[in-house]
Design a protein around this motif. Structure first.
Motif, PDB file in Angstrom:
ATOM      1  N   VAL A   1       0.862  -1.203   0.011  1.00 49.31           N
ATOM      2  CA  VAL A   1      -0.049  -0.137  -0.039  1.00 49.31           C
ATOM      3  C   VAL A   1       0.903   1.175   0.100  1.00 49.31           C
ATOM      4  O   VAL A   1       0.612   2.233  -0.778  1.00 49.31           O
ATOM      5  CB  VAL A   1      -1.014   0.070   1.072  1.00 49.31           C
ATOM      6  N   ASP A   2       1.963   1.408   0.854  1.00 47.43           N
ATOM      7  CA  ASP A   2       2.812   2.282   0.804  1.00 47.43           C
ATOM      8  C   ASP A   2       3.510   2.625  -0.434  1.00 47.43           C
ATOM      9  O   ASP A   2       3.818   3.490  -0.927  1.00 47.43           O
ATOM     10  CB  ASP A   2       4.037   2.292   2.044  1.00 47.43           C
TER      11      ASP A   2
ATOM     12  N   ILE B   1       2.358   1.852  -3.459  1.00 47.26           N
ATOM     13  CA  ILE B   1       1.394   2.405  -4.499  1.00 47.26           C
ATOM     14  C   ILE B   1       1.134   3.721  -4.233  1.00 47.26           C
ATOM     15  O   ILE B   1       1.240   4.459  -5.195  1.00 47.26           O
ATOM     16  CB  ILE B   1       0.194   1.524  -4.463  1.00 47.26           C
ATOM     17  N   ASP B   2       0.939   4.305  -2.869  1.00 46.29           N
ATOM     18  CA  ASP B   2       0.655   5.461  -2.582  1.00 46.29           C
ATOM     19  C   ASP B   2       1.882   6.550  -2.927  1.00 46.29           C
ATOM     20  O   ASP B   2       1.906   7.317  -3.567  1.00 46.29           O
ATOM     21  CB  ASP B   2       0.522   5.710  -1.102  1.00 46.29           C
ATOM     22  N   ARG B   3       3.213   6.043  -2.729  1.00 46.18           N
ATOM     23  CA  ARG B   3       4.565   6.602  -3.189  1.00 46.18           C
ATOM     24  C   ARG B   3       4.403   6.965  -4.798  1.00 46.18           C
ATOM     25  O   ARG B   3       4.908   7.832  -5.124  1.00 46.18           O
ATOM     26  CB  ARG B   3       5.644   5.980  -2.558  1.00 46.18           C
TER      27      ARG B   3
ATOM     28  N   ILE C   1       2.086   6.812  -7.135  1.00 42.07           N
ATOM     29  CA  ILE C   1       1.096   7.732  -7.232  1.00 42.07           C
ATOM     30  C   ILE C   1       1.313   9.371  -7.057  1.00 42.07           C
ATOM     31  O   ILE C   1       1.182  10.001  -7.791  1.00 42.07           O
ATOM     32  CB  ILE C   1      -0.217   7.345  -6.708  1.00 42.07           C
ATOM     33  N   SER C   2       2.065   9.263  -6.021  1.00 44.29           N
ATOM     34  CA  SER C   2       2.758  10.793  -5.597  1.00 44.29           C
ATOM     35  C   SER C   2       3.633  11.436  -6.523  1.00 44.29           C
ATOM     36  O   SER C   2       3.737  12.384  -6.615  1.00 44.29           O
ATOM     37  CB  SER C   2       3.158  10.824  -4.050  1.00 44.29           C
TER      38      SER C   2
ATOM     39  N   ARG D   1       1.045  12.323 -10.047  1.00 41.93           N
ATOM     40  CA  ARG D   1      -0.192  12.452 -10.118  1.00 41.93           C
ATOM     41  C   ARG D   1      -0.759  13.509 -11.080  1.00 41.93           C
ATOM     42  O   ARG D   1      -0.358  14.286 -11.377  1.00 41.93           O
ATOM     43  CB  ARG D   1      -0.607  13.107  -8.727  1.00 41.93           C
TER      44      ARG D   1
ATOM     45  N   HIS E   1      -7.895   9.550  -9.698  1.00 41.37           N
ATOM     46  CA  HIS E   1      -7.030   8.845  -8.589  1.00 41.37           C
ATOM     47  C   HIS E   1      -7.015   7.303  -9.161  1.00 41.37           C
ATOM     48  O   HIS E   1      -5.857   6.796  -9.028  1.00 41.37           O
ATOM     49  CB  HIS E   1      -7.714   9.062  -7.411  1.00 41.37           C
TER      50      HIS E   1
ATOM     51  N   ASP F   1      -4.740   6.872 -11.984  1.00 45.12           N
ATOM     52  CA  ASP F   1      -3.289   6.854 -11.321  1.00 45.12           C
ATOM     53  C   ASP F   1      -3.106   5.514 -10.732  1.00 45.12           C
ATOM     54  O   ASP F   1      -2.057   4.918 -10.540  1.00 45.12           O
ATOM     55  CB  ASP F   1      -2.972   7.836 -10.167  1.00 45.12           C
ATOM     56  N   LEU F   2      -3.978   5.085  -9.996  1.00 46.70           N
ATOM     57  CA  LEU F   2      -4.025   3.605  -9.103  1.00 46.70           C
ATOM     58  C   LEU F   2      -3.650   2.491 -10.258  1.00 46.70           C
ATOM     59  O   LEU F   2      -2.834   1.665  -9.884  1.00 46.70           O
ATOM     60  CB  LEU F   2      -5.151   3.449  -8.464  1.00 46.70           C
TER      61      LEU F   2
END
Length: 156
Positions: A62-63, A65-67, A69-70, A73, A88, A91-92
């Protein structure tokens, strides 16, 4: 299901004892700490096995994927929640697709230099969608091209 009451009806948001349905409690390891005033040691249970460890193992994805995407973005100055959600989730989907692409090529033994970077992958996906959109517009403007031939070739 006549007269059968579901357990879900009896649940409230304040129930602290509800965890994962698949969770099986594991024995806890003991650690010890020393009491500063008396110098006595007392045991402290540590949940090294079980749901905490499993959660920590899964959070890495999860971390990641969040990184990812950032980094790149999609941004737009819109307040519409529908557009923000669409961007969003796009991007995901791109981040997950690139991870699968990289995993597949690594599994197949492709050289590391031949695997596209994340930005290059996003650009290639965008080029592919734009090329599809462009070819659909051409087909609509020039129906004779969609039949497979040069314009004027089918004229008799």
């Amino acid at each position: 299901m006549d007269g059968d009451t579901s357990d879900l009806e009896n649940l409230s948001d304040n129930d602290d004892d509800i965890l994962d349905a698949n969770y099986q409690p594991q024995p806890q390891e003991q650690s010890s700490s020393e009491d500063e005033s008396s110098g006595d040691e007392y045991p402290i249970p540590q949940p090294t096995e079980g749901i905490v460890r499993e959660y920590n193992l899964k959070m890495g994805g999860v971390d990641l994927i969040d990184r990812m995407i950032s980094y790149y973005r999609m941004s737009s100055r819109t307040k519409k929640w529908t557009m923000r959600m669409l961007m969003h989730f796009t991007d995901l989907a791109l981040a997950n697709s690139w991870l699968l692409y990289r995993k597949d090529l690594t599994t197949c033994g492709a050289p590391r230099k031949s695997i596209m970077q994340f930005l290059e992958f996003r650009m290639e996906v965008a080029r592919t969608f734009l090329a599809q959109h462009h070819s659909q517009e051409d087909d609509a403007e020039f129906p004779e091209l969609s039949e497979g031939g040069r314009p004027g070739k089918n004229v008799q």
